[in-house]
Design a protein around this motif. Sequence first.
Motif, PDB file in Angstrom:
ATOM      1  N   LEU A  77       0.470  -0.879   0.118  1.00 33.32           N
ATOM      2  CA  LEU A  77      -0.361   0.047   0.106  1.00 33.32           C
ATOM      3  C   LEU A  77       0.509   0.998   0.215  1.00 33.32           C
ATOM      4  N   LEU A  78       1.794   1.436   0.005  1.00 38.37           N
ATOM      5  CA  LEU A  78       3.087   2.566   0.270  1.00 38.37           C
ATOM      6  C   LEU A  78       3.748   2.388  -1.280  1.00 38.37           C
ATOM      7  N   PRO A  79       3.894   3.914  -1.644  1.00 43.67           N
ATOM      8  CA  PRO A  79       3.749   4.923  -0.337  1.00 43.67           C
ATOM      9  C   PRO A  79       2.883   5.940  -0.088  1.00 43.67           C
ATOM     10  N   ARG A  80       1.770   6.044  -0.621  1.00 41.34           N
ATOM     11  CA  ARG A  80       0.791   6.104  -0.539  1.00 41.34           C
ATOM     12  C   ARG A  80      -0.136   5.844   0.853  1.00 41.34           C
ATOM     13  N   TYR A  81      -0.181   4.539   1.436  1.00 40.58           N
ATOM     14  CA  TYR A  81      -0.858   4.303   2.492  1.00 40.58           C
ATOM     15  C   TYR A  81      -2.119   4.650   2.362  1.00 40.58           C
ATOM     16  N   ARG A  82      -3.141   4.823   0.901  1.00 42.80           N
ATOM     17  CA  ARG A  82      -4.687   4.786   1.183  1.00 42.80           C
ATOM     18  C   ARG A  82      -5.490   4.262   2.795  1.00 42.80           C
ATOM     19  N   VAL A  83      -6.416   5.178   3.344  1.00 37.63           N
ATOM     20  CA  VAL A  83      -6.636   4.868   4.266  1.00 37.63           C
ATOM     21  C   VAL A  83      -7.805   3.590   4.154  1.00 37.63           C
ATOM     22  N   LEU A  84      -8.921   4.333   2.914  1.00 34.00           N
ATOM     23  CA  LEU A  84      -9.552   2.753   3.070  1.00 34.00           C
ATOM     24  C   LEU A  84      -8.993   1.212   2.781  1.00 34.00           C
ATOM     25  N   PRO A  85      -8.296   1.302   2.109  1.00 35.26           N
ATOM     26  CA  PRO A  85      -6.990   0.056   1.856  1.00 35.26           C
ATOM     27  C   PRO A  85      -6.212  -0.524   2.801  1.00 35.26           C
ATOM     28  N   ALA A  86      -5.991   0.733   3.280  1.00 31.70           N
ATOM     29  CA  ALA A  86      -5.328   0.236   4.889  1.00 31.70           C
ATOM     30  C   ALA A  86      -6.278  -0.459   6.032  1.00 31.70           C
ATOM     31  N   LEU A  87      -7.060   0.015   6.291  1.00 28.71           N
ATOM     32  CA  LEU A  87      -8.605  -0.241   7.095  1.00 28.71           C
ATOM     33  C   LEU A  87      -8.670  -2.093   6.258  1.00 28.71           C
ATOM     34  N   GLY A  88      -9.336  -2.223   5.245  1.00 28.32           N
ATOM     35  CA  GLY A  88      -8.509  -3.360   5.090  1.00 28.32           C
ATOM     36  C   GLY A  88      -8.363  -4.896   5.094  1.00 28.32           C
ATOM     37  N   ALA A  89      -6.877  -4.054   4.587  1.00 27.54           N
ATOM     38  CA  ALA A  89      -5.892  -4.891   4.979  1.00 27.54           C
ATOM     39  C   ALA A  89      -5.734  -5.236   6.807  1.00 27.54           C
ATOM     40  N   THR A  90      -5.620  -4.173   7.704  1.00 27.28           N
ATOM     41  CA  THR A  90      -4.782  -4.442   8.917  1.00 27.28           C
ATOM     42  C   THR A  90      -6.239  -5.021   9.858  1.00 27.28           C
ATOM     43  N   ALA A  91      -7.367  -4.817   8.732  1.00 26.17           N
ATOM     44  CA  ALA A  91      -8.464  -5.736   9.298  1.00 26.17           C
ATOM     45  C   ALA A  91      -8.420  -7.176   8.950  1.00 26.17           C
ATOM     46  N   LEU A  92      -7.557  -7.377   8.319  1.00 21.81           N
ATOM     47  CA  LEU A  92      -7.426  -8.944   7.544  1.00 21.81           C
ATOM     48  C   LEU A  92      -6.863  -9.800   8.349  1.00 21.81           C
ATOM     49  N   GLY A  93      -5.526  -9.423   8.672  1.00 29.96           N
ATOM     50  CA  GLY A  93      -4.504  -9.317   9.895  1.00 29.96           C
ATOM     51  C   GLY A  93      -5.063  -9.366  11.244  1.00 29.96           C
ATOM     52  N   GLY A  94      -5.380  -8.357  11.628  1.00 28.80           N
ATOM     53  CA  GLY A  94      -5.595  -7.441  12.449  1.00 28.80           C
ATOM     54  C   GLY A  94      -7.268  -8.593  13.511  1.00 28.80           C
ATOM     55  N   ILE A  95      -7.305  -9.414  12.295  1.00 28.96           N
ATOM     56  CA  ILE A  95      -9.023  -9.402  13.167  1.00 28.96           C
ATOM     57  C   ILE A  95      -9.071 -11.124  12.863  1.00 28.96           C
ATOM     58  N   VAL A  96      -9.399 -11.281  11.476  1.00 23.65           N
ATOM     59  CA  VAL A  96      -9.720 -12.652  10.519  1.00 23.65           C
ATOM     60  C   VAL A  96      -8.736 -13.266  11.339  1.00 23.65           C
ATOM     61  N   ALA A  97      -6.859 -13.036  10.257  1.00 24.23           N
ATOM     62  CA  ALA A  97      -5.990 -14.228  11.056  1.00 24.23           C
ATOM     63  C   ALA A  97      -5.923 -14.414  11.911  1.00 24.23           C
ATOM     64  N   ILE A  98      -6.085 -13.767  12.506  1.00 24.05           N
ATOM     65  CA  ILE A  98      -5.542 -13.774  14.751  1.00 24.05           C
ATOM     66  C   ILE A  98      -7.146 -14.503  14.747  1.00 24.05           C
TER      67      ILE A  98
END
Length: 207
Positions: free
Chosen positions: A120-141
């Motif tokens: 997602l870098l270097p731009r790090y858009r908020v909506l894709p970042a939310l999806g990526a973080t939820a995928l790892g921080g919620i779904v994967a765990i």
Amino acid sequence: MTQHSIDRPAATRSFTARDLASIATFAALIAALGLPGALQIGASGIPITFQTLGVMLAGAILGARNGFFAVLLLEVLVAAGLPLLSGGRGGIAVFVTPGAGYLVGWLLGVLVIGWFTARLLPRYRVLPALGATALGGIVAIYLIGVPWFALSTGTPLWVALTGAFVFLPGDILKVVITVLVAKQVHRAWPGLITPRGKSARTEPISA
């Protein structure tokens, strides 16, 4: 910086002093987030803590490799007996409890967040970042934590999954906080994670 140094996979690079300092700092951050204690809801015995926020931040700010080793360092110290988990828990015994799957899930979660964040870098858009973080921080765990709990307690999988929904509101809030913090960090200190996205490959590279 050369094209070769950018294209070189992060996993094959040796650890720099900054890498080691970052790993130690985030391991300490995750431990510190356990100091407020834990909230027990329901009969599962699995605590709600701030430490998952630290895991998400490690992946989103340090990336997959360094974030993984930050979480691993914390868990090694916990296994060695240091009371670094919320509520002052520590020792090898915590890894054989019904909630231990969530600790294992932290390792998968930080890898997923870090892998997607690099893309997602270097731009790090908020909506894709939310999806990526939820995928790892919620779904994967949850992918490891819920089945582990079900097998350890003899609980039907769907019951264990339904019971895990109590964690969702807090975990969603942690995802939002992580993305907002990470966006500011990457804006202020670019280069903490080597960008792997298409936009990074099309930008000019300085010598």
